[in-house]
Write an enzyme that holds these catalytic residues in place. Structure first.
Site, PDB file in Angstrom:
ATOM      1  N   GLY A   1      11.956 -16.589  22.048  1.00 24.48           N
ATOM      2  CA  GLY A   1      11.129 -17.124  21.435  1.00 24.48           C
ATOM      3  C   GLY A   1      11.178 -18.710  21.987  1.00 24.48           C
TER       4      GLY A   1
ATOM      5  CB  SER B   1      18.272 -17.447  25.095  1.00 22.13           C
ATOM      6  OG  SER B   1      17.833 -15.429  24.690  1.00 22.13           O
ATOM      7  CE  LYS B   2      12.914 -20.731  29.986  1.00 24.55           C
ATOM      8  NZ  LYS B   2      12.436 -20.439  31.267  1.00 24.55           N
ATOM      9  NE  ARG B   3      18.977 -12.458  24.685  1.00 28.59           N
ATOM     10  CZ  ARG B   3      19.128 -11.603  22.994  1.00 28.59           C
ATOM     11  NH1 ARG B   3      17.757 -10.938  22.677  1.00 28.59           N
ATOM     12  NH2 ARG B   3      20.634 -11.852  23.122  1.00 28.59           N
TER      13      ARG B   3
END
Length: 473
Positions: free
Chosen positions: A251, A247-249
């Site tokens: 990267g 996920s975006k967390r």
């Protein structure tokens, strides 16, 4: 089919939905398809699955195409746009209807809602109950809207021989009579994908294993139409370093975001290749080597873990290997943006000559640009906190002595300048670092930089002495 017979007939495809950027998982899927096709002398095609008009955008399409071009993943022929093929999709749905492999379903939205709620209450899988499967369409009210549903097998099993997952079998009781054509005449994803893959001549479907369940349903359509069965290869998804879905967390950015972070395309390609694929213990695998080695047998069955530090380390390797002129061109826009002005030709030449000194220390293009900025700053330089601290201590006195020594230099080059400063350090009874650090602070405004002797040569006699004088006045 791997390397060997009829390899020139191999056709793969990448089929992104343009609802956002080209994400890392999609880029790896595109890369695997590209390598498999070209390693076997086949074709790699691109299809834009833009049937979701509410979410598909021209900007997203442009971002996907741009990201693929940046990664040098060129496709054969023109992109196919799924939204332009709805008539063909409907044609196949009606062909299935005529063959008795599909049927008209007149279930109302209220009936479908009740069906779902009952299944939830009874803790059963939510699945259409087939109420119109054998029913005469004449039972429906005249002019009532209908969908076309596939008549899925209800007994026995369906098996997929997957080139990555191996043999996978599911009971046909788990398959449902899914919709092929909606009541407004628009095709569903499940139908459109099968029709497009067939019409494009796709022989190998290499995609994420989140599509594995779809393969069993799509196989039913293919068999009902009497079409050649493609070979499947469902690749495990990419997870974060903690093992959770990427996920975006973690990267999980778009491909172009990594470009903006200073990652070279060949470094990202090499990293994506090694996420879930391997050949022995080779970590550095460029495009030419990948085309020699790539095989689906090298794809593992377990999810790969994305590691930003490994990507940075790989990027540092490719920066060290990169052509200096290319690197200079890559960093110039960042430098100009920071300075608020363009570089003239002498400055560009200076930037080029600096690359061999800077690139061994840089993990990305942005660090490379940042490291070169000192060359073009106007005097007097702004000092960062650490540089100011160095010059406020004993460094100021040694800097003055270094300035007097440098002024006597007959030749302004790395070796003679280095010899002069080493002699000064010996005479003062200090280590060379005691002289180099205040000089570094004076020349760059920082305490981290290329070698001091190299900086002196790059800046030249006049500019070097002037920057030192700014700190002594």
């Amino acid at each position: 089919m791997e390397r060997g017979a009829a390899s020139s007939d191999i056709v793969t495809r990448f089929a992104p939905s343009p609802t956002g950027y080209l994400h890392i998982g999609g880029a790896r899927t595109a890369l695997f398809n590209y390598l498999f096709a070209h390693a076997n002398g086949g074709k790699f095609l691109l299809r834009i699955e833009d049937t979701d008009k509410a979410r598909s955008t021209d900007d997203a399409i442009a971002a996907i195409l741009s990201g693929m071009r940046w990664l040098n993943l060129d496709w054969d022929g023109d992109p196919v746009y799924q939204s332009q093929r709805s008539d063909r999709h409907a044609e196949v749905a009606h062909a299935l209807l005529e063959r008795g492999a599909a049927y008209r379903c007149y279930a109302t939205p209220e009936e479908l809602t009740e069906m779902r709620e009952t299944a939830k209450a009874e803790k059963r899988p939510i699945r259409y109950d087939g109420r119109w499967r054998e029913r005469d369409p004449a039972d429906a009210p005249e002019g009532a809207p209908f969908t076309i549903r596939l008549k899925a097998p209800q007994t026995g099993e369906t098996t997929i021989d997957d080139l990555v997952q191996g043999t996978v079998t599911v009971p046909n009781a788990e398959l449902d009579d899914f919709i092929l054509l909606r009541s407004d005449g628009s095709p569903t994803y499940m139908l459109a994908v099968v029709v497009d893959d067939h019409d494009m001549g796709v022989t190998h479907l290499i995609r994420g294993d989140d599509h594995l369940n779809n393969a069993f349903r799509q196989r039913v359509i293919i068999e009902a139409m009497g079409w050649p069965m493609p070979q499947w290869a469902h690749v495990p998804l990419i997870h974060g370093s903690d093992g959770a879905k990427l996920s975006k967390r973690h990267g999980a950015l778009g491909v172009e975001a990594y470009r903006d972070l200073g990652i070279l395309p060949e470094a990202l390609e090499n990293y994506l290749l090694r996420l879930g694929w391997g050949h022995g213990d080779e970590d550095i695998v460029d495009r030419a080597r990948a085309l020699e080695l790539f095989s689906l047998k090298g794809v593992g069955r377990n999810p790969a873990r994305f590691d930003t530090k490994k990507l940075e380390n790989l990027n540092a390797h490719y920066i060290r290997q990169a052509d200096d002129e290319r690197l200079a061109k890559l960093v110039e826009p960042t430098i100009c943006a920071e300075l608020g002005r363009d570089l003239d030709d002498p400055s560009r030449e200076l930037l080029l000559r600096t690359m061999p000194e800077l690139k061994p220390r840089a993990k990305n293009i942005n660090e490379l640009a940042d490291g070169a900025l000192f060359l073009f700053r106007t005097r007097p330089l702004n000092l960062d906190e650490k540089a100011s601290a160095v010059l406020e201590k004993e460094g100021g006195e040694l800097l003055g002595k270094a300035r007097s020594t440098l002024a006597q230099a007959d030749e302004w080059a790395v070796e003679p300048l280095g010899n002069l400063l080493r002699e000064l350090a010996e005479a003062e009874g200090v280590g060379l670092g005691k002289i180099a650090q205040p000089m570094r602070a004076a020349l760059t405004g920082r305490t981290q930089s290329p070698g001091v002797f190299e900086m002196l040569e790059l800046l030249g006699r006049e500019e070097s002495l002037a920057r030192i004088d700014d700190r002594l006045s």
